[in-house]
Design an enzyme around this catalytic site. Structure first.
Site, PDB file in Angstrom:
ATOM      1  N   HIS A   1      10.330   7.322   8.104  1.00 17.90           N
ATOM      2  CA  HIS A   1      10.856   7.486   6.756  1.00 17.90           C
ATOM      3  C   HIS A   1      12.341   7.811   6.861  1.00 17.90           C
ATOM      4  O   HIS A   1      12.796   8.352   7.864  1.00 17.90           O
ATOM      5  CB  HIS A   1      10.117   8.604   6.017  1.00 17.90           C
ATOM      6  CG  HIS A   1       8.761   8.208   5.527  1.00 17.90           C
ATOM      7  ND1 HIS A   1       8.288   8.545   4.282  1.00 17.90           N
ATOM      8  CD2 HIS A   1       7.768   7.497   6.113  1.00 17.90           C
ATOM      9  CE1 HIS A   1       7.063   8.060   4.110  1.00 17.90           C
ATOM     10  NE2 HIS A   1       6.730   7.427   5.212  1.00 17.90           N
TER      11      HIS A   1
ATOM     12  N   HIS B   1       6.220   4.705  12.544  1.00  8.78           N
ATOM     13  CA  HIS B   1       6.271   4.669  11.080  1.00  8.78           C
ATOM     14  C   HIS B   1       7.317   5.691  10.639  1.00  8.78           C
ATOM     15  O   HIS B   1       7.030   6.886  10.530  1.00  8.78           O
ATOM     16  CB  HIS B   1       4.892   5.014  10.517  1.00  8.78           C
ATOM     17  CG  HIS B   1       4.784   4.893   9.029  1.00  8.78           C
ATOM     18  ND1 HIS B   1       3.994   3.949   8.417  1.00  8.78           N
ATOM     19  CD2 HIS B   1       5.349   5.600   8.021  1.00  8.78           C
ATOM     20  CE1 HIS B   1       4.068   4.081   7.108  1.00  8.78           C
ATOM     21  NE2 HIS B   1       4.892   5.086   6.838  1.00  8.78           N
TER      22      HIS B   1
ATOM     23  N   ASN C   1      10.091   4.669   2.894  1.00  6.59           N
ATOM     24  CA  ASN C   1       9.866   4.180   4.238  1.00  6.59           C
ATOM     25  C   ASN C   1      11.098   3.430   4.751  1.00  6.59           C
ATOM     26  O   ASN C   1      11.967   3.021   3.984  1.00  6.59           O
ATOM     27  CB  ASN C   1       8.691   3.190   4.230  1.00  6.59           C
ATOM     28  CG  ASN C   1       7.377   3.847   3.937  1.00  6.59           C
ATOM     29  OD1 ASN C   1       6.804   4.523   4.773  1.00  6.59           O
ATOM     30  ND2 ASN C   1       6.875   3.641   2.720  1.00  6.59           N
TER      31      ASN C   1
ATOM     32  N   CYS D   1       5.002   9.684   0.261  1.00  2.00           N
ATOM     33  CA  CYS D   1       3.637  10.170   0.454  1.00  2.00           C
ATOM     34  C   CYS D   1       3.281  11.060  -0.724  1.00  2.00           C
ATOM     35  O   CYS D   1       3.977  12.044  -0.985  1.00  2.00           O
ATOM     36  CB  CYS D   1       3.510  10.957   1.760  1.00  2.00           C
ATOM     37  SG  CYS D   1       1.868  11.660   2.016  1.00  2.00           S
TER      38      CYS D   1
ATOM     39  N   ARG E   1       0.829  -1.206   0.000  1.00  5.63           N
ATOM     40  CA  ARG E   1       0.000   0.000   0.000  1.00  5.63           C
ATOM     41  C   ARG E   1       0.868   1.263   0.000  1.00  5.63           C
ATOM     42  O   ARG E   1       0.972   1.956  -1.002  1.00  5.63           O
ATOM     43  CB  ARG E   1      -0.949  -0.014   1.218  1.00  5.63           C
ATOM     44  CG  ARG E   1      -2.094   1.017   1.133  1.00  5.63           C
ATOM     45  CD  ARG E   1      -1.739   2.398   1.640  1.00  5.63           C
ATOM     46  NE  ARG E   1      -1.310   2.407   3.027  1.00  5.63           N
ATOM     47  CZ  ARG E   1      -0.835   3.478   3.636  1.00  5.63           C
ATOM     48  NH1 ARG E   1      -0.725   4.625   2.983  1.00  5.63           N
ATOM     49  NH2 ARG E   1      -0.421   3.419   4.897  1.00  5.63           N
ATOM     50  N   ASP E   2       1.527   1.532   1.092  1.00 10.55           N
ATOM     51  CA  ASP E   2       2.319   2.753   1.210  1.00 10.55           C
ATOM     52  C   ASP E   2       3.548   2.706   0.306  1.00 10.55           C
ATOM     53  O   ASP E   2       4.013   3.739  -0.180  1.00 10.55           O
ATOM     54  CB  ASP E   2       2.739   2.939   2.673  1.00 10.55           C
ATOM     55  CG  ASP E   2       3.258   4.325   2.971  1.00 10.55           C
ATOM     56  OD1 ASP E   2       3.023   5.247   2.168  1.00 10.55           O
ATOM     57  OD2 ASP E   2       3.906   4.503   4.018  1.00 10.55           O
TER      58      ASP E   2
END
Length: 314
Positions: A218, A216, A258, A249, A24-25
């Site tokens: 980055h 989370h 990420n 993002c 997903r991300d």
């Protein structure tokens, strides 16, 4: 395959959960559309590698994130095994689609800042909670588990530094809606180790224990692993990561990849912290996906080990 020497550090958890966000991300910001069968294979390989949670996709409007326009098709392809995989839903329309497919886990995505709430959600800071309230309530009534992300926890490209108390306010409001876990996002990668500990401590003072928090990170400034180590010292046991370090993002252009799942696993292995993930299998999967994307993986561990594993990837 070489592995790091295990040298445990004091005060660390015995085991952590890796929450895989690559499908997903990781893929959402790719300009070239990845075929749905490749996405499904990506998910299956990650699950087979021992990752306990793999976030499969998002039911976002295709105009906002074209890469994920095939979300329903992907979940149908994954079949029964896909029902337990979490998906991101931006609102009640997204929830409706998840309910239609009989999914069991959803996530919502909030903001710690006014500007990002406006840019990403088309809502004010306060309005976002009113938007999420019926989504979470309906999901919980249907027996779904709900995770909440809060973005811009350490810095915002428009507003600069974000006060710790502002992040705690946003996060606790999301938890109060009924979310079981809160993932604190360093969306543009500006966090540092001391800032991480301060934020975790502030949530503790607000009555939110580390068992309800995830991190989370980055790696924009190369700090993701240092911040992870700091979070481990603070008692965090759930970490979001993306296979191969994919991601960013689409609404924050300074956000790069990420934290790479492989880089995280390598560090955890060196610390003797259990996680249940097969490093070779994840490296092989990321090498395979890099071939589909037409560029090398950003992960340092994949670059170091990928060549020797490429031919052995399933």
């Amino acid at each position: 395959m070489s592995l790091p020497m295990q040298v445990p550090a004091e005060g660390m958890p015995e085991r952590v959960t890796i929450y895989e966000v690559g499908p997903r991300d990781g893929l959402q910001n790719e300009s070239a559309i990845v075929p749905v069968d490749v996405k499904a294979e990506f998910v299956r390989r990650l699950v087979a590698a021992g990752l306990p949670i793999v976030e499969a996709t998002s039911f976002v409007h295709p105009g906002w994130v074209p890469q994920l326009a095939d979300a329903a098709e992907l979940m149908a392809d994954l079949g029964e095994e896909g029902r337990r995989l979490p998906v991101l839903v931006p609102n009640e329309r997204g929830l409706d689609r998840a309910l239609e497919l009989g999914l069991e886990h959803i996530a919502i995505f909030g903001s710690a800042t006014e500007t990002f709430a406006s840019n990403n959600l088309n809502r004010t800071f306060d309005e976002q909670f009113a938007m999420f309230e019926p989504t979470v309530a309906r999901a919980r009534e249907a027996g779904m588990d709900v995770r909440a992300y809060v973005s811009m926890c350490f810095g915002d490209p428009w507003e600069g530094t974000v006060p710790v108390e502002q992040v705690v306010s946003a996060g606790t409001r999301l938890l109060d809606l009924g979310a079981s876990q809160l993932s604190l996002g360093d969306t543009i990668g500006v966090a540092t180790a001391g800032h991480v500990k301060a934020l975790v401590a502030a949530f503790g003072e607000a009555g939110v224990g580390t068992d309800r928090l995830a991190m989370h990170f980055h790696d924009t400034y190369g700090q993701a692993l240092a911040n992870t180590f700091s979070a481990l010292q603070a008692g965090i046991t759930t970490f979001d990561a993306s296979a191969g370090g994919l991601g960013g993002c689409p609404y924050a252009k300074s956000a790069t990849g990420n934290l790479a799942t492989e880089d995280l696993v390598w560090m955890l292995d060196g610390l003797g912290i259990a996680h249940g993930v097969d490093l070779a299998a994840v490296v092989g999967t990321s090498t395979w996906m890099a071939g589909h994307l037409g560029r090398p993986s950003p992960s340092a561990v994949v670059r170091a080990l990928g060549g020797s594993l490429a031919q052995s990837a399933p």
